[in-house]
Design an enzyme around this catalytic site. Structure first.
Site, short mmCIF file in Angstrom:
data_model
loop_
_atom_site.label_atom_id
_atom_site.label_comp_id
_atom_site.label_asym_id
_atom_site.label_seq_id
_atom_site.Cartn_x
_atom_site.Cartn_y
_atom_site.Cartn_z
N GLY A 48 0.61 -0.90 0.10
CA GLY A 48 0.17 0.10 -0.03
C GLY A 48 0.80 1.05 0.19
O GLY A 48 1.81 1.18 -0.25
N GLY A 49 0.53 2.38 0.29
CA GLY A 49 0.75 3.63 1.00
C GLY A 49 2.12 3.12 1.46
O GLY A 49 3.19 4.49 0.77
N VAL A 53 2.89 -5.91 3.33
CA VAL A 53 2.24 -6.83 3.88
C VAL A 53 2.26 -8.41 3.75
O VAL A 53 2.11 -8.34 2.76
CB VAL A 53 0.39 -6.05 3.64
CG1 VAL A 53 0.42 -7.41 5.01
CG2 VAL A 53 0.27 -5.28 4.49
N ASP A 163 -11.23 6.27 5.73
CA ASP A 163 -10.57 4.82 4.09
C ASP A 163 -11.85 3.72 4.10
O ASP A 163 -10.48 3.43 4.00
CB ASP A 163 -8.97 4.72 4.43
CG ASP A 163 -8.81 4.90 2.92
OD1 ASP A 163 -8.86 5.35 1.80
OD2 ASP A 163 -6.92 4.12 3.14
#
Length: 193
Positions: A48-49, A53, A163
């Protein structure tokens, strides 16, 4: 570091951690599994940003977990480090069956990480992709209600997620007993702020 090495580190921060901790040499001698002390990395789940993971296994118990490692390009930014630490604090403080639970956190060399429960059924976005963009009402309603329970809990504690999307609602358990769990609390804000 050179542009090629920087790209490799951004694609897979665990490689950087292994180099910093000398784990590659240990692994070559059969002494250490890939990963962070106490966890063996099994594969990459996504990036992700703020972090990558990984599916990992807790070495002592064999329990599957999700291990989030902060991206190196983000770690140099004070703002980003604070958001990553904030997500850890929120996961510690917000304990609810419909929120992903924090299991562990720390640093390996200069890399920050935290460990969460693993949601083996993926996300609602994954489920929608597998089902051609649609869910049966009988399956969608319980997942939505569980997500709303988790969201209501976050709101009752004075926070707003900011989000919430299908990618940030994970699924745990078999199809007939699936549990929705909200994740990615890095952008959560306190109502008072």
């Amino acid at each position: 570091i050179c542009a090629i090495c920087r790209k490799q580190v951004e694609d897979d921060p665990i490689e950087q951690i292994d180099q910093m901790l000398g784990a590659k040499a240990d692994r070559a001698n059969g002494k250490a599994p890939l990963g962070i002390r106490g966890y063996a990395i099994k594969g990459k789940l996504g990036t992700g940003g703020f972090g990558t993971v990984y599916l990992a296994e807790k070495i002592k118990t064999g329990e599957p977990v999700a291990l989030k490692v902060m991206l190196s390009r983000i770690a140099v930014e004070a703002d980003a480090r604070e958001k990553f630490q904030k997500e850890i604090r929120l996961l510690k403080a917000l304990q609810h069956p419909n929120l992903v639970q924090l299991l562990d956190h720390g640093a390996a060399g200069s890399a920050f990480y935290f460990v969460m429960e693993y949601c083996e059924a993926g996300s609602i976005a994954d489920l929608l992709r597998r089902r051609g963009g649609k869910l049966e009402l009988a399956e969608a309603v319980p997942l939505m209600l569980q997500s709303l329970e988790g969201l209501a809990f976050v709101h009752d504690k004075g926070f707003v997620h900011r989000d919430l999307k299908p990618q940030n609602i994970l699924l745990k358990g078999p199809r007939q007993n699936r549990v929705a769990k909200i994740c990615d609390l890095g952008f959560t804000k306190n109502f008072e702020q």
